[in-house]
Write an enzyme that holds these catalytic residues in place. Sequence first.
Site, PDB file in Angstrom:
ATOM      1  N   GLU A   1       1.818 -18.910  -2.803  1.00  0.00           N
ATOM      2  CA  GLU A   1       1.175 -17.648  -2.383  1.00  0.00           C
ATOM      3  C   GLU A   1      -0.244 -17.987  -1.979  1.00  0.00           C
ATOM      4  OE1 GLU A   1       1.435 -15.770  -6.327  1.00  0.00           O
ATOM      5  OE2 GLU A   1       2.737 -14.304  -5.387  1.00  0.00           O
TER       6      GLU A   1
ATOM      7  N   HIS B   1      -6.721 -16.666  -4.778  1.00  0.00           N
ATOM      8  CA  HIS B   1      -5.900 -17.840  -4.501  1.00  0.00           C
ATOM      9  C   HIS B   1      -6.561 -18.735  -3.456  1.00  0.00           C
ATOM     10  CE1 HIS B   1      -2.019 -15.456  -5.711  1.00  0.00           C
ATOM     11  NE2 HIS B   1      -3.027 -15.240  -6.520  1.00  0.00           N
TER      12      HIS B   1
ATOM     13  N   GLU C   1       4.719 -11.124 -14.539  1.00  0.00           N
ATOM     14  CA  GLU C   1       3.885 -12.208 -14.030  1.00  0.00           C
ATOM     15  C   GLU C   1       2.700 -12.445 -14.973  1.00  0.00           C
ATOM     16  OE1 GLU C   1       2.894 -11.958  -9.874  1.00  0.00           O
ATOM     17  OE2 GLU C   1       1.529 -13.666  -9.980  1.00  0.00           O
TER      18      GLU C   1
ATOM     19  N   HIS D   1       4.631 -19.351  -9.503  1.00  0.00           N
ATOM     20  CA  HIS D   1       3.817 -19.151  -8.303  1.00  0.00           C
ATOM     21  C   HIS D   1       2.842 -20.310  -8.238  1.00  0.00           C
ATOM     22  CE1 HIS D   1       4.410 -14.492  -8.127  1.00  0.00           C
ATOM     23  NE2 HIS D   1       5.419 -15.171  -7.629  1.00  0.00           N
TER      24      HIS D   1
ATOM     25  N   ARG E   1       0.839  -1.218   0.000  1.00  0.00           N
ATOM     26  CA  ARG E   1       0.000   0.000   0.000  1.00  0.00           C
ATOM     27  C   ARG E   1       0.861   1.249   0.000  1.00  0.00           C
ATOM     28  NH1 ARG E   1      -4.592  -1.125  -1.551  1.00  0.00           N
ATOM     29  NH2 ARG E   1      -4.992  -3.328  -1.274  1.00  0.00           N
TER      30      ARG E   1
ATOM     31  N   TYR F   1       1.887  -4.523  -5.618  1.00  0.00           N
ATOM     32  CA  TYR F   1       0.947  -4.783  -6.717  1.00  0.00           C
ATOM     33  C   TYR F   1       0.065  -3.576  -7.037  1.00  0.00           C
ATOM     34  CZ  TYR F   1      -1.639  -6.080  -2.516  1.00  0.00           C
ATOM     35  OH  TYR F   1      -2.186  -6.082  -1.253  1.00  0.00           O
TER      36      TYR F   1
ATOM     37  N   ASP G   1       2.051 -17.939 -12.827  1.00  0.00           N
ATOM     38  CA  ASP G   1       1.233 -18.132 -11.629  1.00  0.00           C
ATOM     39  C   ASP G   1       0.110 -19.117 -11.985  1.00  0.00           C
ATOM     40  OD1 ASP G   1      -0.996 -17.712  -9.760  1.00  0.00           O
ATOM     41  OD2 ASP G   1       0.155 -16.019  -8.985  1.00  0.00           O
TER      42      ASP G   1
ATOM     43  N   HIS H   1       9.016  -9.277  -4.879  1.00  0.00           N
ATOM     44  CA  HIS H   1       7.773  -8.931  -5.581  1.00  0.00           C
ATOM     45  C   HIS H   1       7.516  -7.438  -5.412  1.00  0.00           C
ATOM     46  CE1 HIS H   1       3.689  -8.967  -7.010  1.00  0.00           C
ATOM     47  NE2 HIS H   1       3.575 -10.291  -7.023  1.00  0.00           N
TER      48      HIS H   1
ATOM     49  N   HIS I   1      -3.393 -17.746 -11.680  1.00  0.00           N
ATOM     50  CA  HIS I   1      -3.676 -16.741 -12.706  1.00  0.00           C
ATOM     51  C   HIS I   1      -3.878 -17.367 -14.083  1.00  0.00           C
ATOM     52  CE1 HIS I   1      -1.470 -13.410 -10.180  1.00  0.00           C
ATOM     53  NE2 HIS I   1      -2.465 -13.984  -9.528  1.00  0.00           N
TER      54      HIS I   1
ATOM     55  N   ASP J   1      -8.848 -14.194  -9.996  1.00  0.00           N
ATOM     56  CA  ASP J   1      -7.636 -14.041  -9.190  1.00  0.00           C
ATOM     57  C   ASP J   1      -7.914 -14.094  -7.690  1.00  0.00           C
ATOM     58  OD1 ASP J   1      -5.120 -13.667  -8.233  1.00  0.00           O
ATOM     59  OD2 ASP J   1      -4.848 -11.634  -9.027  1.00  0.00           O
TER      60      ASP J   1
ATOM     61  N   HIS K   1       3.571  -7.170 -11.521  1.00  0.00           N
ATOM     62  CA  HIS K   1       2.349  -7.285 -12.315  1.00  0.00           C
ATOM     63  C   HIS K   1       2.461  -6.270 -13.446  1.00  0.00           C
ATOM     64  CE1 HIS K   1      -0.067  -8.985  -8.653  1.00  0.00           C
ATOM     65  NE2 HIS K   1       1.002  -9.683  -8.949  1.00  0.00           N
TER      66      HIS K   1
HETATM   67 ZN    ZN Z   1      -2.906 -13.485  -7.688  1.00  0.00          ZN
HETATM   68 FE    FE Z   2       1.342 -14.601  -8.172  1.00  0.00          FE
HETATM   69 FE    FE Z   3       1.874 -11.344  -7.997  1.00  0.00          FE
END
Ligand code: ZN
Ligand code: FE
Ligand code: FE
Length: 296
Positions: free
Chosen positions: A272, A242, A158, A227, A53, A86, A192, A83, A195, A240, A123
Amino acid sequence: MPEHDKKGPGSPGGAAGLHIGCHLSSSKGFAAMGRQALELGADTFQFFTRNPRGSKAKDLDPADAAALVELLAEHDFAPIVAHAPYTLNLCGAEEKNRALARETMADDLRRLEFVPGQLYNFHPGSHVGQGIEAGIDLIAQGLNAIVREDQSTTVLLETMAGKGSEVGGRFEELRAILDRVALPDKMGVCLDTCHVSDAGYDIIHDLDGVLTEFDRVIGLERLRAVHLNDSKNPPGSRKDRHACIGQGEIGTEALARVVRHPALRGLPFCLETPNELPGYKREIALMRQLFGRDAE
Ligand code: ZN
Ligand code: FE
Ligand code: FE
């Protein structure tokens, strides 16, 4: 199909082994993540470079980074994955958003040189109505402003679920970005499993076909990390969300086929899944057991 493993057959995660880990909190620093990974039975891991964030990174402690470098070498870790937050969007509609993404990613890459030779996953972005073509172009332009000849980190695009206006739900979109970057040797792709399934690639019934398609469109030599996630939603849902291994629509057996697939041999696999540490420890042990079941 290419052989990704650069380690000898004698090392724990060598040609005969599975490199697996999970997403870890970086709140206690670099070396603490390495020690945490060892406790979980992992020989790779992923972490956010900063709070997803906020975008102010903590001060970097070179001694802490050096301690992680030593731990990674001593325990034969596969490459680890940093990573990017996002929330960044290299192809945002407003220049100030794109600039924030570029500045943050450039800063991340400078910091990662303290742990050289690892992977930086991000991303690709959301084109927010500008169109996929404009999005691809802005992402490539952004990367060209950031990625440097002298960096040791490989930057990974990704594969995305294709939620909303996300770029990267189709392999062709990732290929188009790679075709427009000035330093493609510094770039790779992270696949991923949640994804790609959500994006409509049927890794449940036709993993071979999906990887053949990946090879045809992008090239398996560009695949540098995986991932490993189950998905709360069926293939093609573009959601999306998980799920823990075996508690989603992909299922344990299909994910076991992923870790065992010869085309993916030697890559770092990062969970993840929505777990606390004990859950990650169980899933790492489970995947190692399922990997070993049919290996050799
Ligand atoms: Zn995801
Ligand atoms: Fe991922
Ligand atoms: Fe990711």
